[in-house]
Every structure is written in structure tokens, then in C-alpha cells.
Write a protein that holds these residues in place. Structure first.
Motif, PDB file in Angstrom:
ATOM      1  N   GLN A 297       0.826  -1.226   0.000  1.00 46.93           N
ATOM      2  CA  GLN A 297       0.000   0.000   0.000  1.00 46.93           C
ATOM      3  C   GLN A 297       0.854   1.267   0.000  1.00 46.93           C
ATOM      4  O   GLN A 297       0.559   2.237  -0.692  1.00 46.93           O
ATOM      5  CB  GLN A 297      -0.931   0.041   1.222  1.00 46.93           C
ATOM      6  N   LYS A 298       1.938   1.254   0.791  1.00 42.33           N
ATOM      7  CA  LYS A 298       2.760   2.460   0.921  1.00 42.33           C
ATOM      8  C   LYS A 298       3.915   2.505  -0.075  1.00 42.33           C
ATOM      9  O   LYS A 298       4.682   3.470  -0.107  1.00 42.33           O
ATOM     10  CB  LYS A 298       3.303   2.573   2.349  1.00 42.33           C
ATOM     11  N   LYS A 299       4.042   1.457  -0.881  1.00 36.42           N
ATOM     12  CA  LYS A 299       5.095   1.405  -1.900  1.00 36.42           C
ATOM     13  C   LYS A 299       6.480   1.687  -1.308  1.00 36.42           C
ATOM     14  O   LYS A 299       7.209   2.579  -1.759  1.00 36.42           O
ATOM     15  CB  LYS A 299       4.820   2.411  -3.034  1.00 36.42           C
ATOM     16  N   CYS A 300       6.826   0.926  -0.275  1.00 38.22           N
ATOM     17  CA  CYS A 300       8.140   1.120   0.334  1.00 38.22           C
ATOM     18  C   CYS A 300       8.659  -0.204   0.891  1.00 38.22           C
ATOM     19  O   CYS A 300       7.892  -1.138   1.151  1.00 38.22           O
ATOM     20  CB  CYS A 300       8.081   2.177   1.439  1.00 38.22           C
ATOM     21  N   TRP A 301       9.986  -0.280   1.036  1.00 35.99           N
ATOM     22  CA  TRP A 301      10.645  -1.447   1.620  1.00 35.99           C
ATOM     23  C   TRP A 301      10.813  -1.245   3.122  1.00 35.99           C
ATOM     24  O   TRP A 301      11.043  -0.120   3.576  1.00 35.99           O
ATOM     25  CB  TRP A 301      12.031  -1.644   1.000  1.00 35.99           C
ATOM     26  N   LEU A 302      10.715  -2.333   3.890  1.00 37.35           N
ATOM     27  CA  LEU A 302      11.016  -2.294   5.319  1.00 37.35           C
ATOM     28  C   LEU A 302      12.428  -2.867   5.498  1.00 37.35           C
ATOM     29  O   LEU A 302      12.607  -4.050   5.782  1.00 37.35           O
ATOM     30  CB  LEU A 302       9.991  -3.108   6.115  1.00 37.35           C
ATOM     31  N   LEU A 303      13.428  -2.023   5.297  1.00 40.79           N
ATOM     32  CA  LEU A 303      14.821  -2.484   5.291  1.00 40.79           C
ATOM     33  C   LEU A 303      15.512  -2.293   6.635  1.00 40.79           C
ATOM     34  O   LEU A 303      16.556  -2.888   6.877  1.00 40.79           O
ATOM     35  CB  LEU A 303      15.611  -1.741   4.205  1.00 40.79           C
ATOM     36  N   LYS A 304      14.931  -1.456   7.497  1.00 41.31           N
ATOM     37  CA  LYS A 304      15.524  -1.243   8.816  1.00 41.31           C
ATOM     38  C   LYS A 304      14.994  -2.327   9.746  1.00 41.31           C
ATOM     39  O   LYS A 304      13.949  -2.170  10.381  1.00 41.31           O
ATOM     40  CB  LYS A 304      15.200   0.157   9.323  1.00 41.31           C
ATOM     41  N   THR A 305      15.731  -3.437   9.796  1.00 36.48           N
ATOM     42  CA  THR A 305      15.232  -4.631  10.497  1.00 36.48           C
ATOM     43  C   THR A 305      15.164  -4.451  12.007  1.00 36.48           C
ATOM     44  O   THR A 305      14.499  -5.224  12.688  1.00 36.48           O
ATOM     45  CB  THR A 305      16.134  -5.840  10.171  1.00 36.48           C
ATOM     46  N   HIS A 306      15.840  -3.424  12.561  1.00 36.68           N
ATOM     47  CA  HIS A 306      15.790  -3.195  14.008  1.00 36.68           C
ATOM     48  C   HIS A 306      14.580  -2.354  14.415  1.00 36.68           C
ATOM     49  O   HIS A 306      14.307  -2.195  15.596  1.00 36.68           O
ATOM     50  CB  HIS A 306      17.083  -2.517  14.483  1.00 36.68           C
TER      51      HIS A 306
ATOM     52  N   VAL B 182      18.231   4.171  -6.824  1.00 37.43           N
ATOM     53  CA  VAL B 182      18.627   4.029  -8.234  1.00 37.43           C
ATOM     54  C   VAL B 182      20.095   4.419  -8.426  1.00 37.43           C
ATOM     55  O   VAL B 182      20.812   3.797  -9.215  1.00 37.43           O
ATOM     56  CB  VAL B 182      17.698   4.869  -9.139  1.00 37.43           C
ATOM     57  N   PHE B 183      20.564   5.428  -7.696  1.00 34.56           N
ATOM     58  CA  PHE B 183      21.974   5.851  -7.806  1.00 34.56           C
ATOM     59  C   PHE B 183      22.913   4.686  -7.513  1.00 34.56           C
ATOM     60  O   PHE B 183      23.886   4.451  -8.226  1.00 34.56           O
ATOM     61  CB  PHE B 183      22.229   7.008  -6.836  1.00 34.56           C
TER      62      PHE B 183
ATOM     63  N   TRP C   2      13.202  10.145 -16.764  1.00 35.35           N
ATOM     64  CA  TRP C   2      14.331   9.814 -15.887  1.00 35.35           C
ATOM     65  C   TRP C   2      13.830   9.367 -14.516  1.00 35.35           C
ATOM     66  O   TRP C   2      12.968  10.008 -13.920  1.00 35.35           O
ATOM     67  CB  TRP C   2      15.266  11.014 -15.707  1.00 35.35           C
ATOM     68  N   LEU C   3      14.370   8.280 -14.014  1.00 36.38           N
ATOM     69  CA  LEU C   3      13.977   7.793 -12.695  1.00 36.38           C
ATOM     70  C   LEU C   3      14.611   8.646 -11.602  1.00 36.38           C
ATOM     71  O   LEU C   3      15.677   9.238 -11.790  1.00 36.38           O
ATOM     72  CB  LEU C   3      14.398   6.333 -12.508  1.00 36.38           C
ATOM     73  N   ASP C   4      13.926   8.701 -10.454  1.00 35.38           N
ATOM     74  CA  ASP C   4      14.413   9.432  -9.287  1.00 35.38           C
ATOM     75  C   ASP C   4      15.575   8.654  -8.679  1.00 35.38           C
ATOM     76  O   ASP C   4      15.423   7.503  -8.255  1.00 35.38           O
ATOM     77  CB  ASP C   4      13.260   9.561  -8.284  1.00 35.38           C
ATOM     78  N   SER C   5      16.753   9.273  -8.630  1.00 30.94           N
ATOM     79  CA  SER C   5      17.954   8.588  -8.140  1.00 30.94           C
ATOM     80  C   SER C   5      17.912   8.302  -6.645  1.00 30.94           C
ATOM     81  O   SER C   5      18.696   7.496  -6.142  1.00 30.94           O
ATOM     82  CB  SER C   5      19.205   9.422  -8.448  1.00 30.94           C
ATOM     83  N   SER C   6      17.010   8.972  -5.921  1.00 29.90           N
ATOM     84  CA  SER C   6      16.947   8.822  -4.468  1.00 29.90           C
ATOM     85  C   SER C   6      15.881   7.825  -4.017  1.00 29.90           C
ATOM     86  O   SER C   6      15.631   7.698  -2.822  1.00 29.90           O
ATOM     87  CB  SER C   6      16.673  10.183  -3.811  1.00 29.90           C
ATOM     88  N   ARG C   7      15.250   7.154  -4.955  1.00 35.59           N
ATOM     89  CA  ARG C   7      14.259   6.138  -4.616  1.00 35.59           C
ATOM     90  C   ARG C   7      14.594   4.852  -5.342  1.00 35.59           C
ATOM     91  O   ARG C   7      15.326   4.849  -6.332  1.00 35.59           O
ATOM     92  CB  ARG C   7      12.845   6.616  -5.006  1.00 35.59           C
ATOM     93  N   SER C   8      14.037   3.744  -4.853  1.00 34.94           N
ATOM     94  CA  SER C   8      14.343   2.435  -5.447  1.00 34.94           C
ATOM     95  C   SER C   8      13.494   2.192  -6.693  1.00 34.94           C
ATOM     96  O   SER C   8      12.534   2.923  -6.966  1.00 34.94           O
ATOM     97  CB  SER C   8      14.097   1.325  -4.428  1.00 34.94           C
TER      98      SER C   8
END
Length: 679
Positions: free
Chosen positions: A65-74, A117-118, A250-256
């Protein structure tokens, strides 16, 4: 009835989807969790319940729904904001992606869909052996550029299957660390100076195996030009509005990639986004130079950048040099090349090395302490009404960054008729070598727009000296700068390529050469000339470049591309604050140009060197920029998201901080500070 212990607990049900290939295992797994459970603990619970023995290290949670990764496992679920209605997918972070390279070849490789993307582009460039990954980015082809192709495809009953190069087994793609010596300055040359093919040592960069050498060759070598029919089917921008469509995706370099809607097996374009090619070195950059050459070649063929007939024939001749050289090499056995030959080629190409202007500040000791001046008779051309031009000879004096002109040499001690400050102006060449026309068009910023001034020189040497001085002055530099003499030589070298002489033997027998001239020029020129005429003119131009090696021909092509007036401009349709009509904004490595959409004429120019600050109002999507002398501009972008222009400005400023003195590690944090924005 609910027991008191169950009522008092804070557990709740969370349904998780798992993206795995095991048909006999569940794809949806319900778990009882609490808000203080951290993401890593949720992963552990899920894997334990699945009871599937496999490597889960590349898996992470994607919040649909929020189109984001949960990468901060702590982080806990409460801190992430995860509640019972959250749709979390446990999926791999590295997925297959198809990339269309500048040479129009498609590669299929595994890319991180969770990294910015960067970072993803940096990893891709390691796989492809391309240095300076910060100059490239990923582009989604906009719908407007695909319409013509789709119409043509309807007429084809059996579409041709595309040949895709599979690189999914390369070390970086497989998640293994890249070879630390990949871009070492002491490695052996990556190309054969005779044939232009990569040296055998470079195949170890991919992996062991016979297919690897073939993969490397495809990336580092140019291939036969496409047919005129194929060229006609491709998207060719006709107007500035069409050119603006090319830069909208062009894709946003600051997002996945996942955050921007890219799915597994999607196709994106890998392109050089920033036109500042730092430290191009033929010894290490076989793939990079070839891909850059290919991007330039397609820009010329598809008329994404305008050039004159004379310039088009130079580009055709340099392409023909590659074509003819490959034909001659095919019948000969290639001998191994000694190190002295490599040094010889490097020496010949040293003046072609492309460096970022302003990236390295010139050493004061290298510059001339006494600023030189130019003084000579030049013709001043002023456009008048009814298409008439007034041409008159004056005595011109070029000092510092200004041009003054006088009635004659004797009156040069007094007040000039006019003094023109060239700092921040646009300098456009107006040259026709065959007609002995050596003109310089100056567009000087004034309060109400641009003041046009035309200077006409008598010969090549005079033109090269004055043109180089004007180019440097437009950037705020004087002739004392150490780049003045190299600039003069570069201009003379380019004029020499234009100044070809007819070779009777080759020109009289164009049918003896197996070449399709329509493959070397844009469709506009194939309509203008017959095939035999084109062949004769290309071979005539080819005489001046026939002694070049293949690598040198590519670098000459890139240099000629950089000499075009429109080089490095990315166009966007914008509406300036207070204006009632749309304009085109051209973004370059050192300036912004406001262009009239109807006529294509530049209205005014703002240089980054005069910029004090810029910001974006994310609510109304408006970019605001403040320059010196209390100049403020603000605009909204109509052809793309304003974030793209914001990233362009920040990206060019970031690239201007590069230096050969530094190591090749990038300050990724600084890049995101300058380009990320705060939405």
C-alpha cells in the motif's frame, strides 16, 4: 467468550504473502504479532513457520500500500506504522531487469530493486565495466516516444525477436563483491589499438568461460548500422516539444526501482544523463567510450540534436572509418600489439581526453601572469529589417572577458564604439569551411532578453583564436587560463576535419566500396541526396580521417558531437511565474536557458556559477532559483516532474566537485543532499 489473558494481550493477526517458487508451500502465511516486534524478528518467525530450507538472505518485506521497503530490520512494527491491514510481501531484493544500452543492445541482468537508483546504477556499471557511473542513469521510455513504433508494429505480422544478452551470472549480479581491482589505474589496456576490440585480460572481469569474451565484445565494439527502414521506424523528434518527451522519464535517483513502479523483467534504458564525461581514458574505458560513441551516433541519426550538412558528413565519415577498417581487418590476421603501440595511441589521443570543465581548478603557476589580448580587424554583422545585413569592418580588441571595437586601429587609444561583456553569453559557431565562412554568433544577456552580435573572421587561424577566447570568456575565464591553447587546437582540429579535399581515385569509384550511405546519415539527408551522391560525399570526407585508428575515430566522433551548439542540452516544457505562455527550459552542465517554444530562439541564460540557491515548493511543484544581482526565477514543469529538473541542477553541481586528485570513491551522501529534495 474471550479469556482475560487473551483480552489483555496486544497480539494481532498479520497476513503475509511470500514470493517463493515452491508450489507445495503456502503463498500466504498468517502470523500473530505484537507492535513491539522488530522487522528482523518478523522475518525469523515467518521463515520458521514456512519450514523451507533455502537461502533467505536476499529477502525483505515490501509494503504494497505504501510502496516502500522495510529495510531497517531493528525497527519495530509500531515504529514502521504496520497494522493488521498492512499488505506485506516477503520477496527478493534482487530481480531480473532488461536494460537497453546506448548501442541499442538489450542486456538482462539481476539488479537490486530495493537500493536507491543511484546505487543500483553503480552496481550495473560494475557489471558492464563502465567507469564513472555517476554520469549515467535509468530512463523509462515515455508513451509519446513509443506511439510511432506501435503503429509500425501493427503492419508487421511477425515481429522480430530481439537478441538479448544474458548477464545474470556475472559476479556483481549474483550478489558477490566486485573485483576491487576493476578500475585500477595500473591494469593492462582494455582495447586493441588496431581493431578497437577489448584485450583478453578484460574477460576475467565477467567470469570464467568462453561466452564471457563474446559478452565483452558486444559491449565494447560497435556493430553494423541499422537499415534505413529500421531507422525510419524509430522515434525522431521534430520540435522542441518532441525533444522534451525524451527527457521526461528519468527515474528518481533517491528512490528504489520498486518504489517507482518498475517490475521484474521490465525494460529500462541505460543512458548517459549528465554530459560531463570526466577522465575519459582509452586505456581503461573501452566499454564506456563505445557506449558514449553509440549514444552520440544515435542522437545524430535520429536528429535529437541539430547539425549542419557539413557536420553530418563528418559524422558519416567517422562512422564509415569504423566500417571500412572492420572490412580491411576481416581479411587479415591480427597480430599482438606491443606496449609501445599502446603508448603511441595514447599520445595521439591525449589531446582528445574529455574532462569536466571546472572540475580541476587550473594551477596558478601554469597560467600566464600577464593576461594576453587579441587585436585584429574583424567584420561586424548586424541583422537589419527586410532580411538585409549590414557588414562593416572594425578594429576589435579582446581583453579579459570583454570585446571592444573601434573605427580603426589608430582610434584604439580612445573610447570604443561599444564594449561587450561576454561573461554568461551564448557562443554559437557559424562556419562553412567550403564557402570560407568563419563566423561567431554571440547571444549576450541583457535586461530584456538576448542581444545578438555576429563576428566574421578572415581565416581558420583567426577564427580559432577568437572563438576559443569567446568560449572561455562566456565561462568567466580569460586567455591566461591554461585551457586556452588546447581550446584553440581543438577548434583547428575540428576545422581540419571539415576541410577535406577530393580524392579522385576513391570519389570516382564509389561503387567499389561496399557501404550503404543511408545508414550513416539521418533520414533528412537520405531524402535530399541520391545514394551515389551520398556515397561520393561521405568518401570525400572520409579521406581526412582514413588514417585514424578505430578508438581514435570514436573519440573524434565524441569530440565533434561536443562541438555542436546544442550539445548537452536537456529540454523541458515549463511555465515561468508571471508568464501566460509555455516556454522551453534547456538544462546544461553549466547553465539554464529559457527558449521560445515557437521559434527555438534563446530568450535568456542563467549560469550555475551565478546561482546563490535553489529550492522546490513541493506542494505546488514549483522550482525557485536565486541568482546574483537579485535575479529570481520560478517555474513549474509541464512535461515532467519538477523533481527531474531539481535533480539535474543538483547533479551537475555534484559532478563539478570531482577531481583527479581524489580517489574514485563517490560521496553518495553529498549527491543525495544536492538532488534528493524534501518532499
Amino acid at each position: 467468550m474471550v479469556s482475560s489473558t487473551e483480552y489483555g494481550s496486544h497480539t494481532w493477526d498479520l497476513l503475509l504473502k511470500v514470493d517463493h517458487q515452491h508450489e507445495d508451500a503456502d503463498k500466504e502465511v498468517p502470523l500473530q504479532v505484537t507492535g513491539d516486534l522488530h522487522v528482523g524478528g518478523l522475518m525469523l518467525k515467518l521463515v520458521e513457520k514456512l519450514k523451507i530450507a533455502q537461502d533467505w538472505s536476499d529477502y525483505a518485506f515490501w509494503w504494497e500500500q505504501k510502496k516502500c521497503w522495510l529495510l531497517k530490520t531493528h525497527w519495530t512494527l509500531d515504529k514502521c506504522g504496520v497494522q493488521a491491514d498492512a499488505k506485506l510481501i516477503f520477496t527478493t531484493q534482487h530481480k531480473m531487469l532488461r536494460l537497453r544500452l546506448p548501442n541499442m543492445k538489450t542486456v538482462r541482468l539481476k539488479v537490486s530493486f530495493s537500493s536507491m537508483v543511484f546505487k543500483a546504477v553503480s552496481d550495473i556499471c560494475k557489471m558492464l565495466n563502465i567507469r564513472r557511473s555517476e554520469e549515467l542513469s535509468l530512463l523509462k521510455q515515455s508513451e509519446g516516444t513509443l506511439k510511432k513504433k506501435k503503429k509500425k508494429d501493427k503492419n508487421n505480422k511477425e515481429p522480430a525477436t530481439e537478441d538479448i544478452l544474458n548477464l545474470c551470472n556475472s559476479p556483481v549480479s549474483s550478489g558477490l563483491p566486485a573485483n576491487p581491482g576493476l578500475f585500477s589505474k595500473t591494469m593492462t589496456p582494455v582495447y586493441d589499438p588496431v581493431s578497437g576490440s577489448p584485450a583478453s585480460s578484460t574477460i576475467t572481469w565477467f567470469s570464467d568461460g568462453s561466452s564471457t569474451e563474446q559478452n565483452c565484445s558486444i559491449l565494447a565494439l560497435s556493430h553494423p548500422n541499422c537499415s534505413p527502414e529500421t531507422l525510419a521506424e524509430m522515434y525522431q523528434p521534430r520540435t522542441l516539444a518532441d525533444k522534451a518527451k525524451l527527457n521526461a522519464g528519468w527515474l528518481d535517483s533517491s528512490r528504489s526501482l520498486m518504489e517507482q513502479g518498475v517490475q521484474e523483467e521490465d525494460q529500462l534504458l541505460l543512458r548517459f544523463k549528465y554530459y560531463t564525461f570526466f577522465d575519459l581514458n582509452p586505456k581503461y574505458d573501452a566499454v564506456r567510450i563505445n557506449q558514449l560513441y553509440e549514444q552520440a551516433r544515435w542522437a545524430i541519426l535520429l536528429e535529437e540534436i541539430d547539425c549542419t550538412e557539413e557536420e553530418m558528413l563528418i559524422f558519416a565519415a567517422l562512422q564509415a572509418q569504423y566500417h571500412v577498417s572492420k572490412l580491411s581487418l576481416s581479411s587479415e590476421t591480427q597480430d599482438s600489439t606491443c606496449e609501445s603501440e599502446v603508448d603511441e595511441v595514447e599520445a595521439a589521443l591525449s589531446n582528445l581526453e574529455v574532462t569536466l570543465e571546472g572540475g580541476n581548478k587550473s594551477n596558478i603557476l601554469e597560467d600566464i601572469t600577464d593576461i594576453p589580448k587579441l587585436a585584429d580587424n574583424l567584420k561586424l554583422v548586424r541583422p537589419k529589417k527586410l532580411a538585409l545585413k549590414a557588414i562593416k569592418t572594425y578594429w576589435f580588441v579582446f581583453r579579459d572577458t570583454s570585446i571592444s571595437y573601434f573605427k580603426n586601429q589608430e582610434s584604439a587609444q580612445g573610447e570604443p564604439i561599444e564594449k561587450l561583456n561576454l561573461k554568461g553569453c551564448e557562443v554559437v559557431p557559424d562556419v562553412n569551411v567550403a564557402a570560407k565562412k568563419f563566423g561567431i554568433k554571440l547571444l549576450i544577456p541583457v535586461a530584456d532578453g538576448m542581444n545578438e552580435v555576429y563576428l566574421r573572421c578572415d581565416n581558420e587561424d583567426q577564427y580559432a583564436r577568437w572563438m576559443a577566447a569567446c568560449v572561455l570568456a562566456s565561462k568567466g575565464r580569460t586567455m591566461a587560463d591554461s585551457s586556452y591553447q588546447p581550446e584553440v587546437q581543438k577548434i583547428l582540429s575540428f576545422l581540419q576535419m571539415k576541410n577535406w579535399t577530393m580524392c579522385s581515385q576513391t570519389a570516382s569509384e564509389p561503387e567499389n566500396v561496399d557501404m550503404k550511405p543511408e545508414c550513416f546519415v539521418s533520414p533528412r539527408y537520405t531524402k535530399k541526396f541520391k545514394s551515389k551522391q551520398l556515397t561520393a560525399r561521405i568518401l570525400e570526407a572520409h579521406q581526412n580521417v582514413s588514417q585514424m585508428s578505430l578508438v581514435e575515430a570514436k573519440l573524434r566522433f565524441i569530440q565533434a558531437w561536443q562541438s555542436l551548439p546544442e550539445f548537452g542540452l536537456s529540454y523541458y516544457i515549463v511555465r515561468f511565474k508571471g508568464s501566460k505562455k509555455d516556454d522551453v527550459l534547456g538544462v546544461s552542465y553549466n547553465r539554464l536557458i529559457r527558449i521560445d517554444m515557437a521559434t527555438g530562439d534563446p530568450i535568456t541564460t542563467w549560469r550555475f556559477s551565478n546561482m546563490k540557491q535553489w529550492n522546490v515548493n513541493w506542494e505546488i511543484r514549483q522550482v525557485a532559483i536565486e541568482f546574483d544581482q537579485n535575479v529570481f526565477i520560478a517555474f513549474t514543469c509541464l512535461s515532467a516532474d519538477c523533481k527531474i529538473i531539481h535533480e539535474y541542477i543538483g547533479g551537475y553541481i555534484f559532478l563539478s566537485t570531482r577531481s583527479k586528485d581524489h580517489n574514485e570513491t563517490l560521496d553518495e551522501e553529498l549527491f543525495h543532499k544536492l538532488t534528493g529534495g524534501q518532499e
